[in-house]
Design a protein around this motif. Structure first.
Motif: not given
Length: 157
Positions: A137, A125-130, A121, A100, A98, A8
């Motif tokens: 985006e 659908d992976e969740i990641f901290g921003k 990723l 990533h 976090e 992303r």
């Protein structure tokens, strides 16, 4: 699928990433082919060089085939001479947040003023901290693909 790159891409709100970076590296890259079905990139990153083939992105722009191999720097220099017009130069900052890795590119030359962050990723659908410095985006917006920035630089927008 083996060799599937899932990433992303974001604009940057502030330069706070700079003091959190674990490294920074100069990158020079050119494209032997920028057809949407396949791009062929030559990249010199610091004292290493790579030849990369990327396939067409999926509908969301998050995933595509990627194959890369290390080559000799002198071979890369010779191949860059064969590349299409529009050699890109940038400074890449690597920032871990976090668990990533965010690769933040500060573009130079005709793309000066553009700063993009990418995060790879494991699945779409992976969740990641921003981090706070991450902005809007732009995943899937072809204007921000390096192959397109080589043809239509940011300063022309």
């Amino acid at each position: 699928m083996e060799h599937l790159e899932i990433e992303r891409k974001f604009l940057i709100k502030s330069d706070d990433y700079r003091n959190k970076a674990s490294s920074q590296t100069r990158i020079v890259q050119g494209f032997l082919n920028t057809a949407p079905e396949r791009t062929v990139r030559v990249r010199i990153r610091g004292d290493e060089a790579f030849l990369t083939v990327k396939g067409k992105s999926n509908k969301s722009g998050t995933a595509r085939f990627e194959w890369e191999t290390k080559i000799e720097v002198q071979e890369a220099i010779n191949l860059i001479d064969l590349c299409e017009e529009g050699i890109l130069e940038k400074i890449r900052f690597e920032v871990t947040f976090e668990n990533h890795l965010f690769e933040v590119d500060e573009f130079l030359g005709e793309n000066k003023g553009l700063v993009l962050a990418e995060v790879e990723l494991q699945h779409e659908d992976e969740i990641f901290g921003k981090p706070d410095w991450l902005g809007q985006e732009v995943t899937g917006d072809v204007r921000y693909y390096n192959s397109q920035l080589s043809k239509n630089p940011f300063q022309n927008w």
